[in-house]
Write a protein that holds these residues in place. Structure first.
Motif, mmCIF file in Angstrom:
data_model
loop_
_atom_site.group_PDB
_atom_site.id
_atom_site.type_symbol
_atom_site.label_atom_id
_atom_site.label_comp_id
_atom_site.label_asym_id
_atom_site.label_seq_id
_atom_site.Cartn_x
_atom_site.Cartn_y
_atom_site.Cartn_z
ATOM 1 N N GLY A 270 -4.792 11.173 -8.603
ATOM 2 C CA GLY A 270 -5.307 12.353 -9.276
ATOM 3 C C GLY A 270 -4.266 13.392 -9.632
ATOM 4 N N VAL A 271 -2.978 13.091 -9.369
ATOM 5 C CA VAL A 271 -1.904 13.999 -9.762
ATOM 6 C C VAL A 271 -1.782 13.969 -11.286
ATOM 7 N N SER A 272 -1.486 15.095 -11.913
ATOM 8 C CA SER A 272 -1.381 15.143 -13.371
ATOM 9 C C SER A 272 -0.281 14.219 -13.876
ATOM 10 N N LEU A 273 -0.371 13.831 -15.132
ATOM 11 C CA LEU A 273 0.576 12.887 -15.720
ATOM 12 C C LEU A 273 2.014 13.370 -15.557
ATOM 13 N N GLU A 274 2.303 14.613 -15.960
ATOM 14 C CA GLU A 274 3.677 15.102 -15.887
ATOM 15 C C GLU A 274 4.149 15.266 -14.447
ATOM 16 N N ALA A 275 3.263 15.719 -13.562
ATOM 17 C CA ALA A 275 3.642 15.870 -12.158
ATOM 18 C C ALA A 275 3.908 14.512 -11.518
ATOM 19 N N ALA A 276 3.108 13.503 -11.872
ATOM 20 C CA ALA A 276 3.323 12.155 -11.340
ATOM 21 C C ALA A 276 4.652 11.588 -11.825
ATOM 22 N N LEU A 277 5.013 11.884 -13.077
ATOM 23 C CA LEU A 277 6.308 11.437 -13.598
ATOM 24 C C LEU A 277 7.457 12.150 -12.888
ATOM 25 N N GLY A 278 7.272 13.423 -12.573
ATOM 26 C CA GLY A 278 8.289 14.134 -11.806
ATOM 27 C C GLY A 278 8.482 13.528 -10.427
ATOM 28 N N LYS A 279 7.375 13.180 -9.769
ATOM 29 C CA LYS A 279 7.453 12.518 -8.461
ATOM 30 C C LYS A 279 8.185 11.179 -8.590
ATOM 31 N N ALA A 280 7.838 10.418 -9.628
ATOM 32 C CA ALA A 280 8.441 9.104 -9.826
ATOM 33 C C ALA A 280 9.941 9.208 -10.064
ATOM 34 N N THR A 281 10.350 10.224 -10.816
ATOM 35 C CA THR A 281 11.779 10.422 -11.080
ATOM 36 C C THR A 281 12.527 10.693 -9.780
ATOM 37 N N ARG A 282 11.957 11.519 -8.930
ATOM 38 C CA ARG A 282 12.606 11.826 -7.638
ATOM 39 C C ARG A 282 12.625 10.595 -6.739
ATOM 40 N N TYR A 283 11.523 9.848 -6.717
ATOM 41 C CA TYR A 283 11.441 8.673 -5.855
ATOM 42 C C TYR A 283 12.469 7.617 -6.285
ATOM 43 N N ALA A 284 12.556 7.360 -7.595
ATOM 44 C CA ALA A 284 13.524 6.383 -8.098
ATOM 45 C C ALA A 284 14.949 6.843 -7.829
#
Length: 314
Positions: A270-284
């Motif tokens: 349920g995280v917003s699209l842009e926030a989820a992409l920000g999380k993914a960038t940090r995780y990667a």
């Protein structure tokens, strides 16, 4: 508010990577000693499943392994990491998919891929997993299994109202664009974007033009992964750069899979699209500070600590 527990389906490959570090290549008929050997779990589908599972998602894997020792090891690894394997079949008289990698002292490599049981994953396997896949928030797909199976999963998602994410890797020029349009998200890297569109991607402007071409062609959402430069989100509403997270990189193996698996976990929660992409960038970004693929992926607790530290530093 309590975050909902995401449920992710992955229809894709399961491999074992066999890496031998060499001083030099032997010639035909020659036997030489090599200084080091490693074996690890891989396959783009399996990597994405493991990333999502390590971050706390419920993950169901639809895949095939051989009836060999490597297949047993793959199943054991999934079980240890909490990935549901009821739809990971074992193919009689078939080998598990492998990547045999030779690495020289300069870091250059030669890779031999054996598709093995990955080539036996069929649309019927998607149908057999229908009850579980239909309850998923998002289904992840890649191109290391037969295209007919990928297309069947995209059609399944559209039919059942389940969002799908296609990572077109390894890139293929022969993709049916009508089938690709069924995906909720298409997530290529720069090389894959160039192959999909036939356009150059050397500059930011060229990447943007290629992403916009896919949007104009009817694809709902395009996410271009750009490595150390972050990512680019393209929708019919426009383009949005996703800033990179600066780290000292040690090994980029599996970083794209870390990105997709973590994006899936957060977006499905349920995280917003842009926030989820920000999380993914940090995780990667965190994954490239460690060697290997799956073993470099942080757990949910580890990633929360990483994000907390980053928040205090900003």
């Amino acid at each position: 508010m309590t975050e909902k527990r995401p449920r992710i389906g992955v229809v894709g490959s399961s491999n074992v990577d066999v890496v031998t570090y060499i001083e030099r290549m032997p010639v035909w008929g020659e036997t030489i000693a090599a200084p080091r050997f490693e074996m690890s779990f891989g396959g783009k589908g399996a990597n994405q499943a493991v990333a999502a599972a390590k971050l706390g998602a419920d993950v169901v894997m639809v895949s095939k392994v051989g009836d060999d020792m490597l297949g047993e090891n793959v199943l054991g690894n999934f079980a240890a990491l909490g990935v549901d394997t009821k739809h990971v079949g074992r193919v009689a008289n078939q080998t598990t998919g492998t990547a045999t990698i030779l690495v020289n002292p300069a870091g250059e490599n030669l890779i031999l891929i054996v598709k093995g049981a990955n080539g036996d994953l069929t649309p019927a396997d998607v149908d057999a997993a229908a009850a579980d896949l239909s309850r998923c928030d998002l289904i992840l797909l890649q191109l290391e299994v037969p295209l007919d199976t990928v297309y069947a999963a995209l059609e399944f998602g559209k039919r059942h109202g389940v969002k799908t994410m296609l990572n077109p890797a390894p890139a293929l020029r022969a993709l049916d664009r009508d089938k690709v349009r069924l995906a909720s998200f298409v997530a290529p890297n720069e090389t894959e974007l160039a192959i999909l569109t036939g356009l150059p991607v050397e500059t930011e402007e060229e990447v943007a033009a290629a992403a916009n071409l896919l949007i104009a062609d009817g694809i709902e959402t395009v996410i271009v992964t750009l490595g150390a430069r972050g990512a680019l989100l393209a929708t019919p509403e426009g383009l949005k750069p996703i800033p990179p997270v600066k780290v000292d990189a040690a090994d980029s193996t599996g970083a794209g899979d870390a990105f997709i698996g973590s994006f899936a976990r957060y977006f499905a929660a349920g995280v917003s699209l842009e926030a989820a992409l920000g999380k993914a960038t940090r995780y990667a970004a965190d994954s490239v500070t460690k060697r290997g693929a799956q073993k470099s992926f942080a757990t949910e607790a580890e990633f929360k600590a990483i994000c907390a530290t980053a928040g205090r530093a900003s």
